[in-house]
Design an enzyme around this catalytic site. Structure first.
Site, PDB file in Angstrom:
ATOM      1  N   LEU A   1       3.200 -16.362  55.413  1.00 14.06           N
ATOM      2  CA  LEU A   1       4.241 -16.539  54.405  1.00 14.06           C
ATOM      3  C   LEU A   1       5.234 -17.558  54.964  1.00 14.06           C
ATOM      4  O   LEU A   1       6.026 -17.235  55.845  1.00 14.06           O
ATOM      5  CB  LEU A   1       4.955 -15.225  54.113  1.00 14.06           C
ATOM      6  CG  LEU A   1       4.396 -14.357  52.994  1.00 14.06           C
ATOM      7  CD1 LEU A   1       5.337 -13.189  52.717  1.00 14.06           C
ATOM      8  CD2 LEU A   1       4.186 -15.160  51.720  1.00 14.06           C
ATOM      9  N   HIS A   2       5.193 -18.760  54.454  1.00 13.09           N
ATOM     10  CA  HIS A   2       5.996 -19.840  55.022  1.00 13.09           C
ATOM     11  C   HIS A   2       7.442 -19.841  54.516  1.00 13.09           C
ATOM     12  O   HIS A   2       8.383 -19.619  55.272  1.00 13.09           O
ATOM     13  CB  HIS A   2       5.351 -21.193  54.683  1.00 13.09           C
ATOM     14  CG  HIS A   2       3.931 -21.324  55.129  1.00 13.09           C
ATOM     15  ND1 HIS A   2       3.572 -21.479  56.454  1.00 13.09           N
ATOM     16  CD2 HIS A   2       2.769 -21.334  54.427  1.00 13.09           C
ATOM     17  CE1 HIS A   2       2.259 -21.594  56.545  1.00 13.09           C
ATOM     18  NE2 HIS A   2       1.750 -21.502  55.333  1.00 13.09           N
ATOM     19  N   ASP A   3       7.610 -20.105  53.237  1.00  9.27           N
ATOM     20  CA  ASP A   3       8.944 -20.377  52.699  1.00  9.27           C
ATOM     21  C   ASP A   3       9.921 -19.207  52.789  1.00  9.27           C
ATOM     22  O   ASP A   3      11.120 -19.440  53.002  1.00  9.27           O
ATOM     23  CB  ASP A   3       8.832 -20.852  51.248  1.00  9.27           C
ATOM     24  CG  ASP A   3       8.080 -22.174  51.128  1.00  9.27           C
ATOM     25  OD1 ASP A   3       7.851 -22.817  52.176  1.00  9.27           O
ATOM     26  OD2 ASP A   3       7.726 -22.569  50.010  1.00  9.27           O
TER      27      ASP A   3
END
Length: 219
Positions: free
Chosen positions: A148-150
């Site tokens: 999960l980047h953002d």
């Protein structure tokens, strides 16, 4: 659900400049979840905004993890390395969430089920989206779940002690055919280049997902 805000007529760069010039200096943090094009254009158009920005918290780049578009470059930096170069040279305080930290925030099957167990429309929608996209990341990275980047950007603003990193010099490659868009992070301080970013490398992943569940549970 359909969006409640209409498509804006204003140019994003104008909005950034006007907002920063209109608000008290040092009160606005820019959260960059994509390429840095608009921020760079705003800095070029109106250099006076730079000292007015409290900080920029961005998702982008990578070093120890390499890249996800090329062997050395992460997408957000790769698609506009010149813009990233402008931002990292701006002198604005920067907190950087690279692949090195986001790849430790994995949406495991157990965590996805926790969202579904909220029993709400938001919880179900979140679980379904995660189950859809993580199939590709699992195949690519060979992990249980995808990164999960953002959300790491907003999680940092809500609970900064979830993350650990160090101040480094970050330079962006804009000329090499082989490493275009690479974020060259002087993690070990082997150059005399000035430190220009807090580069995060570690995350309390259990605490991160607990925060997501708690906040999404409010909706």
């Amino acid at each position: 659900p359909e969006p409640t805000m209409k498509l804006q007529d204003r140019y994003a760069v104008d909005f950034i400049v006007e907002t920063l010039m209109g608000e008290e200096s040092g009160t606005i943090t820019l959260c960059a979840l994509g390429p840095l094009t608009n921020i760079a254009l705003a800095l070029i158009r109106e250099p006076r905004i730079a000292p007015r920005i409290k900080e920029i918290v961005l998702m982008g780049g990578g070093f120890f993890e390499g890249g996800n578009v090329t062997p050395t470059a992460e997408f957000n930096i790769y698609v506009d390395p010149q813009a990233a170069d402008v931002v990292f040279k701006s002198g604005i305080p920067i907190v950087m969430m690279p692949l090195d930290v986001t790849h430790k925030a994995l949406t495991t099957a157990k965590r996805t089920q926790t969202f579904r167990a909220l029993g709400t429309k938001v919880g179900t929608a979140t679980a379904e989206m995660l189950e859809f996209f993580e199939r590709f990341d699992e195949e690519k990275y060979g992990t249980d779940g995808g990164p999960l980047h953002d959300p790491c950007v907003i999680a940092y603003l809500l609970k900064p002690d979830l993350f650990k990193g160090r101040n480094c010099n970050v330079s962006v490659e804009t000329a090499s055919e082989l490493t275009m868009g690479m974020t060259v992070i002087d993690w070990w301080g082997v150059t005399k280049r000035p430190k220009n970013a807090m580069v995060m490398r570690d995350i309390d992943h259990d605490g991160f997902f607990a925060l997501l569940v708690e906040r999404l549970g409010r909706l």
